[in-house]
Design a protein around this motif. Structure first.
Motif, PDB file in Angstrom:
ATOM      1  N   ALA A  79      10.981 -78.049  11.761  1.00 18.85           N
ATOM      2  CA  ALA A  79      10.106 -76.884  12.034  1.00 18.85           C
ATOM      3  C   ALA A  79      10.922 -75.601  12.231  1.00 18.85           C
ATOM      4  O   ALA A  79      10.271 -74.358  12.061  1.00 18.85           O
ATOM      5  CB  ALA A  79       9.124 -77.110  13.365  1.00 18.85           C
ATOM      6  N   GLU A  80      12.186 -75.704  12.483  1.00 16.92           N
ATOM      7  CA  GLU A  80      13.095 -74.433  12.732  1.00 16.92           C
ATOM      8  C   GLU A  80      13.062 -73.510  11.498  1.00 16.92           C
ATOM      9  O   GLU A  80      13.195 -73.885  10.360  1.00 16.92           O
ATOM     10  CB  GLU A  80      14.497 -74.640  13.034  1.00 16.92           C
ATOM     11  CG  GLU A  80      15.503 -73.482  13.246  1.00 16.92           C
ATOM     12  CD  GLU A  80      14.920 -72.752  14.324  1.00 16.92           C
ATOM     13  OE1 GLU A  80      14.743 -71.606  14.035  1.00 16.92           O
ATOM     14  OE2 GLU A  80      14.758 -73.290  15.588  1.00 16.92           O
ATOM     15  N   SER A  81      12.724 -72.096  11.538  1.00 17.30           N
ATOM     16  CA  SER A  81      12.669 -71.398  10.465  1.00 17.30           C
ATOM     17  C   SER A  81      13.553 -69.987  10.724  1.00 17.30           C
ATOM     18  O   SER A  81      13.533 -69.015   9.832  1.00 17.30           O
ATOM     19  CB  SER A  81      11.343 -70.734  10.215  1.00 17.30           C
ATOM     20  OG  SER A  81      10.654 -70.149  11.267  1.00 17.30           O
ATOM     21  N   GLY A  82      14.341 -69.873  11.755  1.00 14.96           N
ATOM     22  CA  GLY A  82      15.193 -68.652  12.176  1.00 14.96           C
ATOM     23  C   GLY A  82      16.384 -68.731  11.392  1.00 14.96           C
ATOM     24  O   GLY A  82      16.728 -69.505  10.462  1.00 14.96           O
ATOM     25  N   LEU A 105      24.578 -72.421  22.695  1.00 20.32           N
ATOM     26  CA  LEU A 105      23.496 -72.122  21.782  1.00 20.32           C
ATOM     27  C   LEU A 105      22.559 -73.356  21.544  1.00 20.32           C
ATOM     28  O   LEU A 105      21.515 -73.053  21.152  1.00 20.32           O
ATOM     29  CB  LEU A 105      24.076 -71.628  20.383  1.00 20.32           C
ATOM     30  CG  LEU A 105      24.567 -70.126  20.571  1.00 20.32           C
ATOM     31  CD1 LEU A 105      25.475 -69.763  19.145  1.00 20.32           C
ATOM     32  CD2 LEU A 105      23.581 -69.000  21.003  1.00 20.32           C
ATOM     33  N   LEU A 106      23.072 -74.569  22.029  1.00 26.71           N
ATOM     34  CA  LEU A 106      22.255 -75.721  21.859  1.00 26.71           C
ATOM     35  C   LEU A 106      20.732 -75.517  22.587  1.00 26.71           C
ATOM     36  O   LEU A 106      20.730 -75.258  23.579  1.00 26.71           O
ATOM     37  CB  LEU A 106      22.789 -77.173  22.541  1.00 26.71           C
ATOM     38  CG  LEU A 106      24.017 -77.714  21.659  1.00 26.71           C
ATOM     39  CD1 LEU A 106      24.485 -78.710  22.806  1.00 26.71           C
ATOM     40  CD2 LEU A 106      23.266 -78.403  20.697  1.00 26.71           C
ATOM     41  N   GLY A 107      19.635 -75.995  21.475  1.00 24.35           N
ATOM     42  CA  GLY A 107      18.463 -75.763  22.009  1.00 24.35           C
ATOM     43  C   GLY A 107      17.701 -74.357  21.651  1.00 24.35           C
ATOM     44  O   GLY A 107      16.617 -74.055  21.778  1.00 24.35           O
ATOM     45  N   LYS A 108      18.656 -73.400  21.394  1.00 24.95           N
ATOM     46  CA  LYS A 108      18.255 -72.083  21.391  1.00 24.95           C
ATOM     47  C   LYS A 108      18.070 -71.573  19.650  1.00 24.95           C
ATOM     48  O   LYS A 108      17.291 -70.943  19.415  1.00 24.95           O
ATOM     49  CB  LYS A 108      19.211 -71.096  22.001  1.00 24.95           C
ATOM     50  CG  LYS A 108      19.271 -71.056  23.526  1.00 24.95           C
ATOM     51  CD  LYS A 108      20.194 -70.166  24.056  1.00 24.95           C
ATOM     52  CE  LYS A 108      20.677 -70.616  25.441  1.00 24.95           C
ATOM     53  NZ  LYS A 108      21.551 -69.538  26.249  1.00 24.95           N
ATOM     54  N   THR A 109      18.968 -72.147  18.900  1.00 22.39           N
ATOM     55  CA  THR A 109      19.120 -71.940  17.556  1.00 22.39           C
ATOM     56  C   THR A 109      19.645 -72.790  16.861  1.00 22.39           C
ATOM     57  O   THR A 109      20.381 -73.660  17.155  1.00 22.39           O
ATOM     58  CB  THR A 109      19.616 -70.485  17.209  1.00 22.39           C
ATOM     59  OG1 THR A 109      19.357 -70.138  15.779  1.00 22.39           O
ATOM     60  CG2 THR A 109      20.906 -70.420  17.456  1.00 22.39           C
ATOM     61  N   THR A 110      19.682 -72.636  15.532  1.00 20.80           N
ATOM     62  CA  THR A 110      20.359 -73.841  14.476  1.00 20.80           C
ATOM     63  C   THR A 110      21.717 -73.235  14.450  1.00 20.80           C
ATOM     64  O   THR A 110      22.226 -72.264  14.093  1.00 20.80           O
ATOM     65  CB  THR A 110      19.697 -73.750  13.115  1.00 20.80           C
ATOM     66  OG1 THR A 110      18.373 -74.433  13.478  1.00 20.80           O
ATOM     67  CG2 THR A 110      20.290 -75.083  12.422  1.00 20.80           C
ATOM     68  N   VAL A 111      22.743 -74.402  14.766  1.00 20.68           N
ATOM     69  CA  VAL A 111      24.267 -73.873  14.626  1.00 20.68           C
ATOM     70  C   VAL A 111      24.975 -74.853  13.946  1.00 20.68           C
ATOM     71  O   VAL A 111      24.609 -76.110  13.841  1.00 20.68           O
ATOM     72  CB  VAL A 111      24.872 -74.059  16.104  1.00 20.68           C
ATOM     73  CG1 VAL A 111      26.238 -73.654  15.975  1.00 20.68           C
ATOM     74  CG2 VAL A 111      24.148 -73.186  17.073  1.00 20.68           C
ATOM     75  N   VAL A 112      25.710 -74.321  12.939  1.00 21.80           N
ATOM     76  CA  VAL A 112      26.506 -75.224  11.865  1.00 21.80           C
ATOM     77  C   VAL A 112      27.901 -74.680  12.163  1.00 21.80           C
ATOM     78  O   VAL A 112      28.400 -73.415  12.206  1.00 21.80           O
ATOM     79  CB  VAL A 112      26.276 -74.761  10.564  1.00 21.80           C
ATOM     80  CG1 VAL A 112      27.185 -75.431   9.623  1.00 21.80           C
ATOM     81  CG2 VAL A 112      24.854 -75.263  10.037  1.00 21.80           C
ATOM     82  N   ALA A 113      28.829 -75.833  12.483  1.00 15.59           N
ATOM     83  CA  ALA A 113      30.468 -75.620  12.384  1.00 15.59           C
ATOM     84  C   ALA A 113      30.927 -76.436  11.350  1.00 15.59           C
ATOM     85  O   ALA A 113      30.528 -77.671  11.099  1.00 15.59           O
ATOM     86  CB  ALA A 113      30.903 -75.840  13.618  1.00 15.59           C
ATOM     87  N   TYR A 114      32.145 -76.073  10.668  1.00 20.53           N
ATOM     88  CA  TYR A 114      32.826 -76.971   9.761  1.00 20.53           C
ATOM     89  C   TYR A 114      34.040 -76.805   9.896  1.00 20.53           C
ATOM     90  O   TYR A 114      34.591 -75.497  10.332  1.00 20.53           O
ATOM     91  CB  TYR A 114      32.193 -76.604   8.228  1.00 20.53           C
ATOM     92  CG  TYR A 114      32.526 -75.352   7.724  1.00 20.53           C
ATOM     93  CD1 TYR A 114      33.680 -75.266   6.814  1.00 20.53           C
ATOM     94  CD2 TYR A 114      31.878 -74.087   8.073  1.00 20.53           C
ATOM     95  CE1 TYR A 114      34.197 -74.001   6.159  1.00 20.53           C
ATOM     96  CE2 TYR A 114      32.513 -73.007   7.126  1.00 20.53           C
ATOM     97  CZ  TYR A 114      33.441 -72.893   6.710  1.00 20.53           C
ATOM     98  OH  TYR A 114      34.052 -71.756   5.818  1.00 20.53           O
ATOM     99  N   ASP A 115      34.884 -77.707   9.456  1.00 16.73           N
ATOM    100  CA  ASP A 115      36.414 -77.794   9.804  1.00 16.73           C
ATOM    101  C   ASP A 115      36.711 -77.013   8.077  1.00 16.73           C
ATOM    102  O   ASP A 115      36.537 -77.463   7.014  1.00 16.73           O
ATOM    103  CB  ASP A 115      36.889 -79.288   9.505  1.00 16.73           C
ATOM    104  CG  ASP A 115      36.656 -79.698  11.277  1.00 16.73           C
ATOM    105  OD1 ASP A 115      36.881 -79.021  12.049  1.00 16.73           O
ATOM    106  OD2 ASP A 115      36.405 -80.998  10.972  1.00 16.73           O
TER     107      ASP A 115
END
Length: 421
Positions: A79-82, A105-115
């Motif tokens: 459902a996240e659209s931000g 930021l957990l629970g506030k917005t979608t977060v992506v981190a990569y190596d």
């Protein structure tokens, strides 16, 4: 025969001179670190713990065979659209560098981190690493994790900031359509070997000619870095400040030591001679620059130059300068950095958790006009700020079609949900 002996003798003397110069410069850096106070034993910092939420782990593949380890939090929120926050770490680090930000930021917005390639759990690939190659790695990740109709907020530390600028250089026409905002932390656009502050002053005249060579050797030599008490003091001298918490120093020392020496050397050498200023100017969305006054690796002059370029194109949202903070800013001053992130993302309660920083200066510019981005409310300042002249507003860019995300292929099961692409 006589001439050969003279030539050999001259070469030996020259090599001896080079060796003496390099040894003086590198040895002085190590000695300065060892002279520092012992690393304090203190309580663990909860901000640094591995996030408790299990991420979606994906592996995206590049054309030259690199496999990039990508973590997405939360793992299951259709459902996240931000906007999606994409965190790009620096040289010798890995996704753990961003633990304080992911936990915040957990629970506030979608977060992506990569190596980044060759770091953490990502494979190196066949191409010789360079900022341009890393920029295309970022493009591969963006195509995989940002669905059509959504935008990314790019956050880059050090080499990660260079990666973002290199990406913008090659994708300038897509920046406004695909990116909502950018945060550049403790990074540079050019001449990184000519202006670092690692060598102890005054540098003797005999060693001066070898400063560039020594910098290249420091960045490129693939030697293992053992984790020791003495080594931790040297890592602190190079990357942080003597006031840094012991828990922060231990965390950074362990992370840097875990970086494979070959990857460290190849990516370090790839930064030699880079010039990303056209990529900096291509960041035509609201961009925040943040740096510490005590950064020895990439001193404040680099962030000042980036902020000046962004101001000229009307994209400088804010330039935040934290006193008494070193290169690993978002670890050493995570509360202040998280407050800046909250303001950029327009999250509720922004800045309220910021720890006041001594003489923290924020150079403010008028926010650049956003293209289809969320409206941000003014945030409480993390610390006292110095005002600067407002920057010109960014002209709206022509909209282009957003790239479609590449589908993910299933990976072998891990400790959390996984998918491959």
């Amino acid at each position: 025969m006589k001439l050969s002996r003279i030539a050999l003798g001259g070469a030996t003397l020259a090599a001896g001179g080079v060796g003496a110069g390099v040894l003086r410069l590198l040895g002085g850096t190590v000695a300065a670190g060892l002279r520092g106070a012992p690393v304090a034993d203190d309580a663990a910092d909860p901000a640094l713990v591995t996030p408790t939420a299990a991420p979606l782990r994906t592996h995206v593949h590049t054309a030259d065979g690199a496999e990039l380890n990508v973590l997405t939090y939360p793992a299951d929120d259709p459902a996240e659209s931000g906007d999606i926050v994409v965190l790009v770490h620096g040289w010798t680090c890995n996704t753990a560098y961003w633990n304080p930000q992911i936990n915040h930021l957990l629970g506030k917005t979608t977060v992506v981190a990569y190596d980044q390639r060759g770091h953490g759990q990502s494979r190196l690939g066949r191409a010789r690493p360079s900022p341009e190659i890393l920029g295309e790695d970022l493009e591969t990740v963006l195509a995989a994790v940002v669905p059509p109709g959504r935008k990314a907020v790019l956050v880059g530390h050090s080499l990660g900031g260079m990666t973002i600028q290199a990406w913008a250089d090659r994708h300038a026409g897509e920046v406004n359509e695909r990116i909502a905002a950018v945060v550049l932390q403790s990074t540079a656009a050019f001449d990184i070997l000519g202006r670092h502050k690692l060598f102890v002053e005054p540098v003797p005249a005999y060693a001066k000619p070898f400063e560039h060579l020594t910098g290249v050797l420091f960045a490129s030599t693939p030697l293992p870095l053992p984790t020791t008490k003495a080594g931790a003091k040297v890592v602190r001298y190079i990357t942080m400040t003597e006031r840094a918490r012991g828990a922060h120093v231990a965390f950074v020392d362990e992370m840097v030591s875990a970086c494979p020496p070959v990857a460290r050397g190849l990516l370090g050498n790839g930064m030699v001679g880079m010039d990303l200023r056209t990529g900096t100017a291509a960041l035509t969305v609201p961009t925040t620059v943040i740096n510490g006054t005590d950064d020895r690796l990439l001193p404040p002059v680099h962030s000042d130059e980036i902020a000046d370029i962004l101001a000229r194109v009307g994209a400088l949202h804010r330039h935040v300068v934290l006193d008494d903070i070193g290169h690993m800013l978002s670890i050493e001053a995570s509360d202040a950095f998280n407050a800046v992130l909250d303001e950029v993302l327009d999250l509720p309660g922004k800045s309220s958790q910021a720890t006041p920083q001594k003489k923290t200066a924020a150079k403010k510019a008028a926010p650049a006009k956003k293209t289809a981005a969320k409206k941000t409310a003014p945030a409480k300042k993390a610390a006292p700020a110095k005002k600067t002249a407002p920057a010109k507003k960014a002209a709206p860019a022509k909209k282009t079609a957003a790239k479609k995300a590449a589908p993910a292929k299933k990976a072998a099961p891990t400790d959390g949900p996984t998918a491959d692409s």
